[in-house]
Design an enzyme around this catalytic site. Structure first.
Site, mmCIF file in Angstrom:
data_model
loop_
_atom_site.group_PDB
_atom_site.id
_atom_site.type_symbol
_atom_site.label_atom_id
_atom_site.label_comp_id
_atom_site.label_asym_id
_atom_site.label_seq_id
_atom_site.Cartn_x
_atom_site.Cartn_y
_atom_site.Cartn_z
ATOM 1 C CD GLU A 87 -3.103 -1.107 0.187
ATOM 2 O OE1 GLU A 87 -2.326 -0.267 -0.615
ATOM 3 O OE2 GLU A 87 -3.730 -1.752 -0.154
ATOM 4 C CB CYS A 151 -5.194 -2.382 6.800
ATOM 5 S SG CYS A 151 -5.459 -4.076 7.524
ATOM 6 C CG HIS A 170 -3.829 -5.084 2.994
ATOM 7 N ND1 HIS A 170 -4.684 -4.386 2.414
ATOM 8 C CD2 HIS A 170 -3.861 -5.418 4.264
ATOM 9 C CE1 HIS A 170 -4.840 -3.803 3.530
ATOM 10 N NE2 HIS A 170 -5.841 -4.790 4.073
#
Length: 203
Positions: A87, A151, A170
């Protein structure tokens, strides 16, 4: 003469929540810790984080203060991921999904008056293209949306403290398609590449 103090790499995974009685993020992180990062002069510290906003607010700053890590990598499970996903951004608002205690953050945001998004200065595209990862059985992709749940929340929390030393990864649920060891092997390669990039920029 005292030996030089090792640099700390802090990696977190999440505990159970919802339908995930076993969270693949913590399984992978724990598995990775059994063999370490295979980099000398680096001390790997791993922590399991409960899926609770209040605990993140309290625990994450404490971990930064205690370990002063050179790199922090938060890991979480994603039901839509089918491989390791790096991410690039985190978001400040939109946190209207209840945590394990049935709570949401005040005003559904992470930091009042904080920037809408924060971007890690780690180049995730560069990481997924690194040679060592190409040799790994687990591939990686990049993403710009960690999902506005715990998250995303933990990522924004750490990025607001030191954005040039933070990443979020992730992982898919266990055995969809990778087992814990395969995820751990992929995490190790990715984190090694991140540490190399951070160290190069600092030089």
């Amino acid at each position: 003469m005292m030996a030089p103090q090792k640099q700390v790499v802090l990696v977190t995974g999440f505990g159970p929540f919802g339908t995930y009685e076993v969270n693949s993020s913590w399984v992978a992180v724990k598995e990775m810790s059994s063999t370490g990062l295979e980099i000398k002069d680096v001390n790997l510290v791993v922590k399991e984080i409960p899926v609770e906003y209040d605990i993140i607010d309290k625990k994450v700053p404490q971990l930064w203060k205690k370990y002063n890590p050179v790199l922090v990598v938060h890991v979480g499970v994603s039901g839509v991921a089918n491989t390791i996903t790096l991410e690039q951004y985190a978001h400040n608002d939109g946190y209207n999904r209840n945590d394990n205690r049935g709570k949401c953050p005040k005003h559904f945001c992470c930091k009042e008056e904080g920037s809408q998004t924060l971007k890690s200065t780690i180049n995730m595209k560069e990481i997924v293209e690194c040679q060592h990862l190409q040799e790994c059985n687990v591939q990686a992709v990049t993403s710009n949306d960690p999902g506005r749940y715990l998250c995303d929340y933990i990522y924004y929390t750490s990025l607001s403290m030191k954005k040039n030393h933070v990443a979020f990864i992730h992982v898919p649920p266990l055995n969809k398609p990778f087992n814990g060891k395969q995820l751990a092997d992929g995490l190790r390669v990715v984190i090694q590449a991140m540490l190399e990039q951070v160290s190069t920029k600092a030089a």
